[in-house]
Design a protein around this motif. Structure first.
Motif, short mmCIF file in Angstrom:
data_model
loop_
_atom_site.label_atom_id
_atom_site.label_comp_id
_atom_site.label_asym_id
_atom_site.label_seq_id
_atom_site.Cartn_x
_atom_site.Cartn_y
_atom_site.Cartn_z
N LEU A 183 0.83 -1.21 0.00
CA LEU A 183 0.00 0.00 0.00
C LEU A 183 0.86 1.26 0.00
O LEU A 183 0.58 2.21 -0.74
N ILE A 184 1.94 1.25 0.80
CA ILE A 184 2.82 2.42 0.88
C ILE A 184 3.46 2.71 -0.47
O ILE A 184 3.53 3.85 -0.93
N TYR A 232 2.42 1.65 -3.45
CA TYR A 232 1.43 1.86 -4.52
C TYR A 232 0.69 3.18 -4.37
O TYR A 232 0.19 3.74 -5.36
N ALA A 233 0.61 3.71 -3.15
CA ALA A 233 -0.21 4.89 -2.86
C ALA A 233 0.08 6.10 -3.75
O ALA A 233 -0.86 6.75 -4.22
N PRO A 234 1.35 6.45 -4.02
CA PRO A 234 1.59 7.65 -4.85
C PRO A 234 0.93 7.59 -6.23
O PRO A 234 0.51 8.63 -6.75
N SER A 235 0.83 6.40 -6.81
CA SER A 235 0.27 6.29 -8.16
C SER A 235 -1.24 6.48 -8.20
O SER A 235 -1.80 6.72 -9.26
N SER A 295 -2.81 8.55 -5.82
CA SER A 295 -3.15 9.77 -5.10
C SER A 295 -3.71 10.80 -6.06
O SER A 295 -3.55 10.70 -7.29
#
Length: 297
Positions: free
Chosen positions: A110-111, A113-116, A118
């Motif tokens: 999750l950490i 993958y999160a930027p993509s 956001s």
């Protein structure tokens, strides 16, 4: 012909199940591509009926459009740098995270993958590379005495493209990353045990001879995703460097396409640009897929 029809009849249930997908694929992918290809040979301003101009749009691209040449160079350079790096990074981090315990693996996935996924996270990088003394990079450099006055990071052509590449790499752990995680989860553990018996001596040999060949479909899918993303870059360039950017330093084929397609409404010319990009993407994918077939040999 009879053998084709007999095969279809034999597997008719499979074709029926695949029918809705193929219908949607043809309607929303194949047909638009064919229409765009046809329009690329016309002059079409959205108000008048298209006028056939033949190869004129393509000749104009090569001989009379200096900005397109800049965009083509920027796109190829961008794809050559960020494409392989993001692909390798996606697999490397997926490989490392796959070794963790399930709960820790889920959190780390999750950490990463999160930027993509956001929303508008570009303001973070705009703050980091702000052109005043309050920007983080300028503040650190001035505090260390390395520069005497703030650097206009996003206004200076020599810095714009490298910064956009950096931001794109930060955003690149997306769908391809998840595909690699999924591929690593499906590897049969008995293959690893058999490899150890057959002489696989270390993790690198295990990676090359067992892991990579076992997840070749995911590698292919990840390659397609990363190549498409690297060639179709636009949002990062437009949000970080503006539209248009200074001296077209961040101009890409897609931003050039957006310029003619959504601002000038020269749809024939925009379609020609899209066709060139489509051919480049297809050629790149074919080359990469040919290289990936050699994995594990």
């Amino acid at each position: 012909m009879e053998s084709i029809f007999s095969a279809i009849s034999k597997h008719r249930h499979s074709y029926i199940l695949m029918g809705p997908y193929f219908l949607l694929f043809i309607l929303f992918t194949v047909v638009p591509v064919m229409i765009s290809l046809l329009i690329s040979f016309t002059y079409f301003n959205m108000l008048e009926f298209p006028v056939w101009v033949g190869w004129q749009n393509y000749i104009r691209l090569v001989t009379d459009d200096e900005v397109f040449i800049i965009a083509l160079k920027n796109t190829i350079l961008f794809a050559a740098v960020t494409g392989p790096l993001s692909y390798i990074a996606c697999f490397f981090f997926a490989w490392l995270i796959n070794e963790l315990r399930p709960k820790v693996r889920a959190v780390m996935t999750l950490i990463f993958y999160a930027p993509s996924i956001s929303g508008n996270i570009y303001f973070i990088w705009q703050t980091i590379f702000s052109g005043d003394r309050y920007g983080y990079v300028n503040g650190i450099l001035m505090k260390l005495g390395l520069v005497l006055e703030p650097i206009q990071w996003l206004k200076d052509p020599q810095y714009i493209l490298p910064i956009i590449m950096l931001v794109q790499l930060w955003l690149s752990l997306g769908t391809g990353f998840l595909a690699f995680i999924a591929g690593l989860q499906t590897i049969d553990r008995t293959l690893l045990e058999a490899g150890a018996v057959d002489g696989v001596k270390n993790r690198w040999q295990e990676l090359w001879y067992i892991t990579l060949p076992s997840m070749r479909p995911q590698l292919m899918f990840g390659a397609v995703i990363q190549i498409t993303t690297s060639f179709a870059v636009a949002d990062v360039a437009m949000n970080m460097a503006g539209f248009p950017s200074v001296n077209y330093a961040a101009e890409t084929i897609v931003t050039h396409l957006i310029d003619f397609g959504t601002i000038r409404f020269e749809m024939g010319y925009a379609s020609a640009i899209a066709t060139v990009l489509f051919v480049i993407m297809v050629a790149s994918n074919l080359i990469v897929q040919k290289l990936l077939r050699k994995v594990g040999e």
